[in-house]
Design an enzyme around this catalytic site. Sequence first.
Site, PDB file in Angstrom:
ATOM      1  N   CYS A 101      21.535  43.126  31.047  1.00  9.68           N
ATOM      2  CA  CYS A 101      23.000  43.345  31.677  1.00  9.68           C
ATOM      3  C   CYS A 101      23.264  44.653  32.304  1.00  9.68           C
ATOM      4  O   CYS A 101      23.049  45.742  31.154  1.00  9.68           O
ATOM      5  CB  CYS A 101      24.118  42.719  30.687  1.00  9.68           C
ATOM      6  SG  CYS A 101      25.737  42.797  31.586  1.00  9.68           S
ATOM      7  N   HIS A 145      25.408  33.655  33.070  1.00  9.87           N
ATOM      8  CA  HIS A 145      25.460  35.116  32.494  1.00  9.87           C
ATOM      9  C   HIS A 145      26.911  35.694  33.027  1.00  9.87           C
ATOM     10  O   HIS A 145      27.727  36.228  32.396  1.00  9.87           O
ATOM     11  CB  HIS A 145      24.175  35.636  32.785  1.00  9.87           C
ATOM     12  CG  HIS A 145      24.338  37.133  32.365  1.00  9.87           C
ATOM     13  ND1 HIS A 145      23.777  37.825  31.353  1.00  9.87           N
ATOM     14  CD2 HIS A 145      25.171  38.106  32.884  1.00  9.87           C
ATOM     15  CE1 HIS A 145      23.938  39.143  31.362  1.00  9.87           C
ATOM     16  NE2 HIS A 145      25.091  39.263  32.314  1.00  9.87           N
ATOM     17  N   GLU A 146      26.892  35.313  34.569  1.00  6.45           N
ATOM     18  CA  GLU A 146      27.895  35.955  35.301  1.00  6.45           C
ATOM     19  C   GLU A 146      29.371  35.392  34.969  1.00  6.45           C
ATOM     20  O   GLU A 146      30.231  35.928  34.758  1.00  6.45           O
ATOM     21  CB  GLU A 146      27.683  36.061  36.532  1.00  6.45           C
ATOM     22  CG  GLU A 146      26.482  36.539  37.082  1.00  6.45           C
ATOM     23  CD  GLU A 146      26.114  38.187  36.600  1.00  6.45           C
ATOM     24  OE1 GLU A 146      27.276  38.850  36.247  1.00  6.45           O
ATOM     25  OE2 GLU A 146      25.075  38.462  36.386  1.00  6.45           O
ATOM     26  N   HIS A 149      31.163  37.026  31.936  1.00  7.24           N
ATOM     27  CA  HIS A 149      31.842  38.052  32.254  1.00  7.24           C
ATOM     28  C   HIS A 149      33.219  37.569  32.434  1.00  7.24           C
ATOM     29  O   HIS A 149      34.188  38.404  32.206  1.00  7.24           O
ATOM     30  CB  HIS A 149      31.225  38.629  33.295  1.00  7.24           C
ATOM     31  CG  HIS A 149      29.956  39.582  32.901  1.00  7.24           C
ATOM     32  ND1 HIS A 149      29.993  40.877  32.036  1.00  7.24           N
ATOM     33  CD2 HIS A 149      28.494  39.542  33.247  1.00  7.24           C
ATOM     34  CE1 HIS A 149      28.793  41.031  31.835  1.00  7.24           C
ATOM     35  NE2 HIS A 149      27.757  40.666  32.554  1.00  7.24           N
TER      36      HIS A 149
HETATM   37 CO    CO Z   1      25.864  41.157  32.828  1.00  6.96          CO
END
Ligand code: CO
Length: 184
Positions: A101, A145-146, A149
């Site tokens: 990341c 993953h995004e 966030h």
């Molecule tokens: Co990331």
Amino acid sequence: MVIKKLPQIGDPILRKRAKNLTFRDLRDPRTKRIIKDLIDTMRERGLVGIAAPQLGESVRIFVVEVRPTKVRKLELEPLRIFINPRINWKSKQTVVDYEGCGSVLNGKIFGPVRRHKSIVIEYDDIEGGRHKLKATGNLSIIVQHEYDHLNGILFTDKLTDNKKILDYDHYLKMRKDYHKSQRK
Ligand code: CO
């Protein structure tokens, strides 16, 4: 504008739940600027995805794109912009793969994370139109993953085995050895 320095793990902005964008927000030139900055920064840094909180903007937007590089063995993906996304289906089947990341030691540390093999995500485009996408493989992993966030979650929260964390050089070596073994 390319953002040179991304907020790093420990910065509270990465732990906040990002806000949904209203129809009015979508028409605000600031939103277009955030999207452009996300795309520019993702490409400049060689990332496959980036979320608005990583530019210090706590709004529910992320972008994904997989372009060819020398070291990357991922399936290529066109640029996609996700606004107000919602994952509304996840496969029971899961996969474990290495992730890094841009906001964790500037993308120089990698570790194994378990993700759903496939997902269905709904999201807005800049005109406010709603879209639905089924993602599998790399795209599914990147999107999850995004998406995390936007909810203040980092991949390091989800490591399946802390002992398998690798720095950049060891990660590259592992990938190289893996692909060598696949070719045999
Ligand atoms: Co990331």
